[in-house]
Design a protein around this motif. Structure first.
Motif, PDB file in Angstrom:
ATOM      1  N   PRO A   1       0.786  -1.216  -0.059  1.00 33.84           N
ATOM      2  CA  PRO A   1      -0.094  -0.005   0.154  1.00 33.84           C
ATOM      3  C   PRO A   1       0.865   1.178   0.188  1.00 33.84           C
ATOM      4  CG  PRO A   1      -0.938  -1.520   1.401  1.00 33.84           C
ATOM      5  CD  PRO A   1       0.447  -2.139   1.077  1.00 33.84           C
ATOM      6  N   ALA A   2       0.449   2.249  -0.638  1.00 30.73           N
ATOM      7  CA  ALA A   2       1.229   3.418  -0.796  1.00 30.73           C
ATOM      8  C   ALA A   2       1.049   4.328   0.548  1.00 30.73           C
ATOM      9  CB  ALA A   2       0.489   4.413  -1.903  1.00 30.73           C
ATOM     10  N   ARG A   3       2.173   4.795   0.963  1.00 29.74           N
ATOM     11  CA  ARG A   3       2.267   5.680   2.028  1.00 29.74           C
ATOM     12  C   ARG A   3       2.591   7.145   1.655  1.00 29.74           C
ATOM     13  NH1 ARG A   3       7.214   4.438   4.486  1.00 29.74           N
ATOM     14  NH2 ARG A   3       6.518   5.157   6.408  1.00 29.74           N
ATOM     15  N   PHE A   4       1.484   7.768   2.030  1.00 28.37           N
ATOM     16  CA  PHE A   4       1.767   9.207   1.773  1.00 28.37           C
ATOM     17  C   PHE A   4       2.047  10.144   2.879  1.00 28.37           C
ATOM     18  CE2 PHE A   4      -1.542   7.389  -1.022  1.00 28.37           C
ATOM     19  CZ  PHE A   4      -1.226   7.699  -2.278  1.00 28.37           C
ATOM     20  N   MET A   5       3.035  11.073   2.431  1.00 29.30           N
ATOM     21  CA  MET A   5       3.326  11.972   3.422  1.00 29.30           C
ATOM     22  C   MET A   5       2.168  13.112   3.860  1.00 29.30           C
ATOM     23  SD  MET A   5       7.643  12.885   2.801  1.00 29.30           S
ATOM     24  CE  MET A   5       8.560  11.332   2.654  1.00 29.30           C
TER      25      MET A   5
ATOM     26  N   VAL B   1      13.732   9.959   7.628  1.00 31.27           N
ATOM     27  CA  VAL B   1      12.662  10.596   6.491  1.00 31.27           C
ATOM     28  C   VAL B   1      11.546   9.519   6.042  1.00 31.27           C
ATOM     29  CG1 VAL B   1      12.397  11.034   4.196  1.00 31.27           C
ATOM     30  CG2 VAL B   1      14.292  12.414   5.637  1.00 31.27           C
ATOM     31  N   SER B   2      12.207   8.284   6.114  1.00 34.54           N
ATOM     32  CA  SER B   2      11.319   7.098   5.667  1.00 34.54           C
ATOM     33  C   SER B   2      10.058   7.046   6.635  1.00 34.54           C
ATOM     34  CB  SER B   2      12.096   5.955   5.625  1.00 34.54           C
ATOM     35  OG  SER B   2      12.761   5.525   6.877  1.00 34.54           O
ATOM     36  N   ASP B   3      10.148   7.389   8.039  1.00 29.47           N
ATOM     37  CA  ASP B   3       8.993   7.283   8.789  1.00 29.47           C
ATOM     38  C   ASP B   3       7.671   8.062   8.521  1.00 29.47           C
ATOM     39  OD1 ASP B   3      10.405   5.403  10.391  1.00 29.47           O
ATOM     40  OD2 ASP B   3      11.030   6.815  11.935  1.00 29.47           O
ATOM     41  N   LEU B   4       8.134   9.398   7.652  1.00 32.76           N
ATOM     42  CA  LEU B   4       6.982  10.139   7.340  1.00 32.76           C
ATOM     43  C   LEU B   4       6.145   9.589   6.226  1.00 32.76           C
ATOM     44  CD1 LEU B   4       8.877  13.544   7.401  1.00 32.76           C
ATOM     45  CD2 LEU B   4       7.457  12.659   9.081  1.00 32.76           C
ATOM     46  N   GLY B   5       6.715   8.433   5.453  1.00 31.64           N
ATOM     47  CA  GLY B   5       5.939   8.199   4.360  1.00 31.64           C
ATOM     48  C   GLY B   5       6.907   8.065   3.411  1.00 31.64           C
ATOM     49  N   ASP B   6       6.495   7.550   2.208  1.00 29.28           N
ATOM     50  CA  ASP B   6       7.337   7.406   1.004  1.00 29.28           C
ATOM     51  C   ASP B   6       7.066   8.382  -0.113  1.00 29.28           C
ATOM     52  OD1 ASP B   6       8.586   4.871   1.890  1.00 29.28           O
ATOM     53  OD2 ASP B   6       6.712   4.021   1.362  1.00 29.28           O
ATOM     54  N   ILE B   7       5.762   8.889  -0.128  1.00 27.74           N
ATOM     55  CA  ILE B   7       5.374   9.701  -1.363  1.00 27.74           C
ATOM     56  C   ILE B   7       5.001  11.387  -0.933  1.00 27.74           C
ATOM     57  CG2 ILE B   7       3.729  10.393  -3.248  1.00 27.74           C
ATOM     58  CD1 ILE B   7       3.421   7.326  -3.083  1.00 27.74           C
ATOM     59  N   VAL B   8       5.946  12.340  -1.490  1.00 29.58           N
ATOM     60  CA  VAL B   8       5.685  13.666  -0.892  1.00 29.58           C
ATOM     61  C   VAL B   8       4.752  14.140  -1.676  1.00 29.58           C
ATOM     62  CG1 VAL B   8       6.766  16.125  -1.007  1.00 29.58           C
ATOM     63  CG2 VAL B   8       8.222  14.144  -0.704  1.00 29.58           C
ATOM     64  N   MET B   9       3.708  14.943  -1.448  1.00 27.86           N
ATOM     65  CA  MET B   9       2.571  15.428  -1.815  1.00 27.86           C
ATOM     66  C   MET B   9       2.647  17.051  -2.572  1.00 27.86           C
ATOM     67  SD  MET B   9       0.501  12.848  -1.375  1.00 27.86           S
ATOM     68  CE  MET B   9      -1.127  13.607  -1.891  1.00 27.86           C
TER      69      MET B   9
ATOM     70  N   ASP C   1      -3.152  17.172  -7.090  1.00 28.46           N
ATOM     71  CA  ASP C   1      -4.018  17.426  -7.964  1.00 28.46           C
ATOM     72  C   ASP C   1      -4.867  15.790  -8.527  1.00 28.46           C
ATOM     73  OD1 ASP C   1      -5.525  18.925 -10.267  1.00 28.46           O
ATOM     74  OD2 ASP C   1      -4.199  17.404 -11.147  1.00 28.46           O
ATOM     75  N   ALA C   2      -3.784  14.940  -8.621  1.00 25.40           N
ATOM     76  CA  ALA C   2      -4.412  13.549  -8.769  1.00 25.40           C
ATOM     77  C   ALA C   2      -5.112  12.975  -7.751  1.00 25.40           C
ATOM     78  CB  ALA C   2      -3.047  12.838  -8.894  1.00 25.40           C
ATOM     79  N   ARG C   3      -4.819  13.190  -6.650  1.00 25.29           N
ATOM     80  CA  ARG C   3      -5.983  12.938  -5.592  1.00 25.29           C
ATOM     81  C   ARG C   3      -7.166  13.586  -5.619  1.00 25.29           C
ATOM     82  NH1 ARG C   3      -3.756  14.646   0.195  1.00 25.29           N
ATOM     83  NH2 ARG C   3      -4.684  16.584  -0.733  1.00 25.29           N
ATOM     84  N   ASP C   4      -7.099  14.805  -5.866  1.00 24.19           N
ATOM     85  CA  ASP C   4      -8.414  15.584  -6.212  1.00 24.19           C
ATOM     86  C   ASP C   4      -9.013  15.004  -7.290  1.00 24.19           C
ATOM     87  OD1 ASP C   4      -7.647  17.060  -4.026  1.00 24.19           O
ATOM     88  OD2 ASP C   4      -7.109  18.787  -5.178  1.00 24.19           O
ATOM     89  N   ARG C   5      -8.667  14.538  -8.363  1.00 33.11           N
ATOM     90  CA  ARG C   5      -9.177  13.942  -9.611  1.00 33.11           C
ATOM     91  C   ARG C   5      -9.632  12.470  -9.294  1.00 33.11           C
ATOM     92  NH1 ARG C   5      -5.961  13.197 -13.352  1.00 33.11           N
ATOM     93  NH2 ARG C   5      -4.025  14.175 -12.613  1.00 33.11           N
ATOM     94  N   GLU C   6      -8.944  11.972  -8.086  1.00 35.70           N
ATOM     95  CA  GLU C   6      -9.608  10.580  -7.681  1.00 35.70           C
ATOM     96  C   GLU C   6      -8.878   9.469  -8.377  1.00 35.70           C
ATOM     97  OE1 GLU C   6     -13.712  10.262  -7.306  1.00 35.70           O
ATOM     98  OE2 GLU C   6     -13.812  11.554  -5.325  1.00 35.70           O
ATOM     99  N   VAL C   7      -7.506   9.783  -8.877  1.00 37.10           N
ATOM    100  CA  VAL C   7      -6.973   8.694  -9.695  1.00 37.10           C
ATOM    101  C   VAL C   7      -5.756   8.290  -8.799  1.00 37.10           C
ATOM    102  CG1 VAL C   7      -7.627  10.139 -11.874  1.00 37.10           C
ATOM    103  CG2 VAL C   7      -5.561  10.642 -10.705  1.00 37.10           C
ATOM    104  N   LEU C   8      -5.408   8.629  -7.545  1.00 33.75           N
ATOM    105  CA  LEU C   8      -4.708   8.235  -6.823  1.00 33.75           C
ATOM    106  C   LEU C   8      -4.889   6.906  -5.811  1.00 33.75           C
ATOM    107  CD1 LEU C   8      -1.735   9.581  -6.526  1.00 33.75           C
ATOM    108  CD2 LEU C   8      -2.427  10.641  -4.689  1.00 33.75           C
ATOM    109  N   HIS C   9      -5.331   6.060  -6.479  1.00 32.67           N
ATOM    110  CA  HIS C   9      -6.016   4.866  -6.051  1.00 32.67           C
ATOM    111  C   HIS C   9      -4.859   3.775  -6.622  1.00 32.67           C
ATOM    112  CE1 HIS C   9      -8.892   6.989  -4.128  1.00 32.67           C
ATOM    113  NE2 HIS C   9      -9.485   7.206  -5.256  1.00 32.67           N
TER     114      HIS C   9
END
Length: 347
Positions: free
Chosen positions: A196-200, A225-233, A239-247
């Motif tokens: 599962p993706a880990r978002f900061m 740094v890795s404790d915060l997550g893997d993906i910097v928003m 924007d991809a999350r707002d478009r609901e494609v970040l699944h």
């Protein structure tokens, strides 16, 4: 002309230049051998839209901060290339290019650095070749059967070439999320991750990461740094999350001739697969010194090789120092490396 010196640095990207800065300041006799024909390291090969995670002042090499880029809060890869070129010139670093190192091997009291331009003999060698030339693609069944296009992050330049296609993006890190974000504007994009993706958090960018890495390097309390997550928003990923494609879907079991198949038997047709699955350290030149180099990581004490004490490795990732694959982290590990070499030469 080739000859002998105190230190040969293999690689002229950000880690190699940081090492050169401290070698010059220490007054050591050194040369930086860079396989690239132009300054800029791997930054000159990244995809067109790539940005740093933070403003320029949070990504300095030692001695001189990165100037701001007009009109851009987060500098482009091209701006980083310009900075590295100017940095090299500013400190008159001794870079020879294009010189490709074939191997480093013992030669009595020296290490012999064999290249396409002759042999250098060095008391110590700093390897700073990075990872860009060693992309990793997992051995998924059906890869040779798939009739569509397959490419790695190193091959990706812009999303327009996928207009109207069905694209599967594989990987759970920043590259995958950013490429998915822009490809999904032009194509029917599916994101696939092994875990599962880990978002900061949204308010974490390079400025926060800079502080966390600094505390970790100093041995301070708290996680890395890795404790915060893997993906910097970054904005494109938000924007991809707002478009609901970040699944993300779980990893498929195999590729077929025309798409991907999951363990439950479901299939999805696709025209292209983009493997954002990372890199391995670029270490073939060290094969005569390091029996285990093909496993990707080598035994080090700090940045010094355990198997060959005249060899140092900088800029390959956290195993060569906290955040050492970043601009600011490369400077920290280079400083410690050169200080250790200087002390040994003086002894």
């Amino acid at each position: 002309m080739p000859g002998s010196c105190d230190v040969v640095v293999v690689g002229g990207g950000q880690a190699g230049l940081a090492a050169g800065y401290y070698l010059r300041r220490a007054g050591l006799d050194y040369v930086i051998l860079d396989a690239q024909p132009q300054p800029g390291g791997a930054w000159q090969h990244y995809w067109h839209s790539l940005r740093l995670f933070s403003p320029a002042e949070y990504s300095p090499l030692p001695g001189w901060g990165m100037p701001r880029q007009e009109g851009e809060e987060f500098p482009t890869a091209g701006h980083v290339v310009d900075y590295l070129r100017a940095y090299e010139k500013r400190y008159d670093l001794r870079v020879r290019r294009p010189v490709r190192v074939h191997e480093v091997r013992p030669a009595g009291d020296f290490l012999a650095v064999e290249t396409n331009a002759g042999r250098w003999l060095a008391r110590y060698v700093i390897s700073a070749t990075g990872t860009w030339e060693c992309p990793y693609v997992p051995n998924i069944p059906g890869r040779e059967e798939f009739a569509g296009r397959q490419l790695h992050t190193v091959d990706y330049t812009s999303p327009e070439e996928f207009r109207g296609q069905r694209v599967v993006v594989v990987g759970g890190g920043n590259s995958a999320a950013q490429i998915l974000a822009e490809v999904s504007r032009f194509a029917e994009a599916t994101w696939v991750t092994l875990r599962p993706a880990r978002f900061m958090p949204d308010d974490v960018d390079g400025r926060v990461l800079f502080g966390v890495a600094t505390r970790a390097a100093a041995g301070g309390a708290g996680g890395g740094v890795s404790d915060l997550g893997d993906i910097v928003m970054v904005p494109s990923v938000r924007d991809a999350r707002d478009r609901e494609v970040l699944h993300a879907r779980p990893m498929f079991a195999r590729l077929t001739a025309h798409g991907a198949r999951w363990p439950d038997g479901t299939e999805q047709p696709c025209d292209a697969v983009i493997w954002c699955t990372g890199f391995r350290p670029n270490l073939p030149h060290l094969a005569p010194l390091l029996p285990g180099w093909q496993e990707g990581k080598v035994a080090t004490d700090g940045t010094r090789s355990v198997d060959e004490p005249r060899l140092y490795l900088v800029g390959y990732g956290d195993w060569t120092g906290p955040a050492s694959a970043t601009l600011v982290g490369a400077g920290r590990t280079a400083k410690a490396t050169v200080a250790d070499i200087t002390g040994r030469l003086a002894g």
